[in-house]
Write a protein that holds these residues in place. Structure first.
Motif, short mmCIF file in Angstrom:
data_model
loop_
_atom_site.label_atom_id
_atom_site.label_comp_id
_atom_site.label_asym_id
_atom_site.label_seq_id
_atom_site.Cartn_x
_atom_site.Cartn_y
_atom_site.Cartn_z
N ARG A 1 -68.27 -3.69 -21.08
CA ARG A 1 -67.20 -3.30 -21.99
C ARG A 1 -66.55 -4.52 -22.60
N LEU A 2 -66.37 -4.45 -23.92
CA LEU A 2 -65.52 -5.37 -24.65
C LEU A 2 -64.26 -4.56 -24.95
N SER A 3 -63.17 -4.87 -24.25
CA SER A 3 -61.92 -4.16 -24.50
C SER A 3 -61.34 -4.67 -25.81
N PHE A 4 -61.13 -3.76 -26.74
CA PHE A 4 -60.71 -4.14 -28.08
C PHE A 4 -59.39 -4.91 -28.07
N ALA A 5 -59.35 -5.94 -28.91
CA ALA A 5 -58.12 -6.71 -29.16
C ALA A 5 -58.08 -7.02 -30.66
N GLU A 6 -56.89 -7.18 -31.20
CA GLU A 6 -56.74 -7.43 -32.63
C GLU A 6 -57.50 -8.68 -33.09
N HIS A 7 -57.61 -9.69 -32.22
CA HIS A 7 -58.32 -10.91 -32.65
C HIS A 7 -59.83 -10.70 -32.79
N HIS A 8 -60.35 -9.53 -32.41
CA HIS A 8 -61.77 -9.22 -32.60
C HIS A 8 -62.07 -8.72 -34.01
N ILE A 9 -61.04 -8.36 -34.78
CA ILE A 9 -61.22 -7.80 -36.12
C ILE A 9 -61.75 -8.88 -37.06
N GLY A 10 -62.81 -8.53 -37.78
CA GLY A 10 -63.37 -9.45 -38.78
C GLY A 10 -63.01 -9.03 -40.19
N ASN A 11 -62.96 -7.74 -40.42
CA ASN A 11 -62.62 -7.22 -41.74
C ASN A 11 -61.40 -6.33 -41.61
N PRO A 12 -60.22 -6.86 -41.93
CA PRO A 12 -59.00 -6.06 -41.76
C PRO A 12 -58.93 -4.85 -42.71
N ALA A 13 -59.65 -4.88 -43.82
CA ALA A 13 -59.61 -3.76 -44.77
C ALA A 13 -60.19 -2.50 -44.15
N ILE A 14 -61.24 -2.63 -43.35
CA ILE A 14 -61.84 -1.46 -42.71
C ILE A 14 -61.66 -1.48 -41.19
N ARG A 15 -60.92 -2.48 -40.69
CA ARG A 15 -60.64 -2.64 -39.26
C ARG A 15 -61.93 -2.61 -38.43
N ALA A 16 -62.88 -3.43 -38.84
CA ALA A 16 -64.16 -3.53 -38.14
C ALA A 16 -64.18 -4.79 -37.29
N PHE B 1 -77.40 -5.12 -36.88
CA PHE B 1 -76.15 -4.40 -37.03
C PHE B 1 -76.44 -3.08 -37.73
N LEU B 2 -76.14 -1.98 -37.08
CA LEU B 2 -76.54 -0.66 -37.56
C LEU B 2 -75.42 0.10 -38.25
N ARG B 3 -74.19 -0.12 -37.84
CA ARG B 3 -73.02 0.51 -38.46
C ARG B 3 -71.79 -0.29 -38.09
N PRO B 4 -70.69 -0.13 -38.82
CA PRO B 4 -69.49 -0.90 -38.49
C PRO B 4 -68.96 -0.57 -37.09
N GLY C 1 -75.30 -1.78 -28.21
CA GLY C 1 -73.84 -1.73 -28.27
C GLY C 1 -73.41 -0.46 -28.97
N PHE C 2 -72.50 0.27 -28.35
CA PHE C 2 -72.06 1.54 -28.92
C PHE C 2 -70.57 1.74 -28.64
N GLN C 3 -70.00 2.73 -29.29
CA GLN C 3 -68.59 3.01 -29.08
C GLN C 3 -68.43 4.40 -28.48
N SER C 4 -68.03 5.38 -29.22
CA SER C 4 -67.77 6.69 -28.62
C SER C 4 -69.03 7.49 -28.32
N ASP C 5 -70.14 7.17 -28.97
CA ASP C 5 -71.36 7.96 -28.83
C ASP C 5 -72.55 7.02 -28.60
N ALA C 6 -73.13 7.08 -27.41
CA ALA C 6 -74.27 6.21 -27.08
C ALA C 6 -75.46 6.48 -27.99
N GLY C 7 -75.53 7.66 -28.57
CA GLY C 7 -76.62 8.00 -29.48
C GLY C 7 -76.46 7.42 -30.88
N LYS C 8 -75.30 6.81 -31.15
CA LYS C 8 -75.06 6.18 -32.45
C LYS C 8 -74.65 4.72 -32.22
N PRO C 9 -75.62 3.88 -31.89
CA PRO C 9 -75.28 2.48 -31.61
C PRO C 9 -74.75 1.76 -32.86
N VAL C 10 -73.85 0.81 -32.63
CA VAL C 10 -73.35 -0.02 -33.73
C VAL C 10 -74.24 -1.24 -33.90
#
Length: 149
Positions: A44-59, A96-99, A125-134
């Protein structure tokens, strides 16, 4: 792959990974952690604001995603390979498959092939759905043990 070199994940593996994380400022910056579930080690990478690369889409920045997957590969070796194993990346290829949204990022490692000195892993690497990797990565790791150093 389960064998004498890579036994199933256990509490000792988590302890080795936690010790490594506690001594690494990069792993602390990534907010990296590991746990065990029915499928083995889950990272797990626990999200932190300093991980954001594109603030416009919060990716999450692609370099953070790629670094996380590389760390997952090293953690898989460190955790399951035992205390006398050290590992160094030889190559890392990340697709990289999706934001990656501004939320926790999870990772899984699968050992594809293990030789005497090289291990090839596939990471997802995935977020809420292991079937949709990022992102997906292929990582080659050079092993160093007491007898191969």
């Amino acid at each position: 792959m389960t064998d004498d070199f890579f036994p199933p994940a256990n509490d000792a593996a988590i302890a080795r990974i936690d010790d490594w994380r506690d001594r690494s400022s990069v792993l602390q910056w990534l907010a990296f952690s590991a746990s065990i579930d029915d499928d083995g080690l889950l990272y797990r990478l626990s999200f932190a604001e300093h991980h954001i690369g594109n603030p416009a889409i919060r990716a999450i920045h692609g370099g953070v995603v790629s670094s996380f997957l590389q760390v997952c590969a090293l953690a898989e070796i460190r955790g399951r390979g035992g205390p006398t194993i050290t590992a160094k990346p030889v190559s890392v290829h990340c697709d990289f498959l999706r934001p990656a949204k501004g939320e926790d990022l999870l990772g899984r490692a699968v050992v594809i092939q293990r030789g005497t000195r090289l291990v090839f892993l596939e990471l997802t690497g995935f977020q809420s759905d292991a079937g949709k990797p990022v992102a997906k990565a292929n990582v080659a790791i050079r092993l160093h043990t007491d007898d191969t150093a």
